[in-house]
Design a protein around this motif. Structure first.
Motif, mmCIF file in Angstrom:
data_model
loop_
_atom_site.group_PDB
_atom_site.id
_atom_site.type_symbol
_atom_site.label_atom_id
_atom_site.label_comp_id
_atom_site.label_asym_id
_atom_site.label_seq_id
_atom_site.Cartn_x
_atom_site.Cartn_y
_atom_site.Cartn_z
ATOM 1 N N UNK A 151 1.507 6.909 -6.785
ATOM 2 C CA UNK A 151 0.401 7.723 -7.281
ATOM 3 C C UNK A 151 0.605 9.202 -6.977
ATOM 4 N N UNK A 152 1.479 9.484 -6.026
ATOM 5 C CA UNK A 152 1.684 10.867 -5.612
ATOM 6 C C UNK A 152 2.709 11.588 -6.485
ATOM 7 N N UNK A 156 0.819 -1.209 0.000
ATOM 8 C CA UNK A 156 0.000 0.000 0.000
ATOM 9 C C UNK A 156 0.854 1.261 0.000
ATOM 10 N N UNK A 157 1.869 1.236 0.821
ATOM 11 C CA UNK A 157 2.822 2.351 0.910
ATOM 12 C C UNK A 157 3.357 2.705 -0.468
ATOM 13 N N UNK A 158 3.869 1.699 -1.152
ATOM 14 C CA UNK A 158 4.448 1.918 -2.465
ATOM 15 C C UNK A 158 3.415 2.408 -3.479
ATOM 16 N N UNK A 159 2.202 1.877 -3.355
ATOM 17 C CA UNK A 159 1.154 2.273 -4.295
ATOM 18 C C UNK A 159 0.801 3.739 -4.140
ATOM 19 N N UNK A 160 0.644 4.185 -2.901
ATOM 20 C CA UNK A 160 0.283 5.587 -2.674
ATOM 21 C C UNK A 160 1.418 6.503 -3.116
ATOM 22 N N UNK A 161 2.640 6.149 -2.753
ATOM 23 C CA UNK A 161 3.776 7.000 -3.140
ATOM 24 C C UNK A 161 3.851 7.151 -4.651
#
Lengths: 169, 169
Positions: B152-153, B145-150
């Motif tokens: 996307x940012x 999840x961490x990697x996914x949000x980063x």
DNA sequence: GTTGGAATGTCAACAAGGCTGACATAAAGT
DNA sequence: ACTTTATGTCAGCCTTGTTGACATTCCAAC
């Protein structure tokens, strides 16, 4: 050296996410993402002749109206001299109101003026929009993980600041 | 104004994680976590009289040995003048080797010397240790999840840099 | 009540690392 | 050959971090 997370020896095969390569990617992700994270506010600030330091001050004053310089200091992790320069310009420009404390006249209590709130809104709207978009793309489960890793990455002192702000929220 | 993520109107009740309050917490988490992220390397760099700018250069030269100044520039998102100052000191100090290109003599190809690799190791070991600890505490699902949000940012351009590096890795 | 130390905030000067502008050199197009 | 374009370097400015010196206020000891 030290490929400490591999599935090779000892541990469990669930530790694949701890390979040096995975960790390196996490590091780079943080770097690139932080650039995106600050990009929109930076553009707005440039119009006002301000920098990131002003943004941080405005953010936390908005978050805890009436906070003291000293309190802000420990949140921001800079020297008081550094913060003071930023605060002075914000007060001069009429974005921040600095009131001498009643109980303790050494302290200054800080508030955003209407004008200060207006800039805070602009900055915060832009930054939240970026964050919202990222959250939406990643999905709710990812957001939980994101927050968990970030919190685990903080220094303990910062983590306690963070959770204190959370409780207020 | 605009509590854009609430479960109130329209969308689904699964969007609770998009409330302004949640987004604000995400913003603060990024801020505090990034401080932790850079804290350990910063301490090491201080011993050498270097700063974060040197770290970034060393990191990406290590990541793509033989890369050109121009390529590094687009990764780092700073001006060539700014990067040049940092590279000059690294070359002078014997941490980086700058070789004139064969095909195109305008280009300089950058490599870490043995001494440069040594510092890279120190920095990277410290930063990976922090990351590893955070990952371990948060667990594998959180890491995804961490990697996914980063990701996307990031700005799209940075994201493509990021994935390019990933493919190399 | 005075005095001395601690806490808070301010002023001054310096360093790192962003930035723009001017320029040298090499490559490429005419 | 000559202009245009790309790459890298040098010089100078601005923000924002730093340390050092200092004024004010509070509190505790006397």
């Amino acid at each position: 050296m030290a490929d400490s997370g591999g599935a090779g020896a000892g541990g469990g095969e669930t530790l694949l996410f701890l390979t040096d390569e995975q960790l390196r990617k996490g590091i780079e992700a943080m770097f690139f993402a932080y650039r995106g994270f600050t990009a929109d506010p930076d553009r707005i600030l440039a119009d006002y002749g301000y920098g990131r330091a002003h943004h941080r001050a405005i953010h936390f004053i908005n978050r805890s109206p009436g906070t003291t310089v000293n309190n802000l200091l420990s949140l921001l992790g800079v020297t008081k001299q550094s913060l003071n320069r930023v605060l002075r310009t914000l007060v001069e420009d009429g974005l921040v109101d600095s009131r001498v404390g009643n109980r303790d006249k050494r302290e200054r209590h800080l508030f955003l003026t209407a004008q200060g709130s207006e800039l805070e809104q602009k900055l915060s709207d832009a930054q939240r929009a970026r964050m919202r978009q990222a959250y939406r793309l990643a999905g709710p489960d990812a957001v939980v993980g994101f927050r968990r890793v970030l919190e685990a990455m903080m220094d303990p002192e910062m983590r306690s600041h963070f959770t204190t702000l959370k409780d207020q929220g």
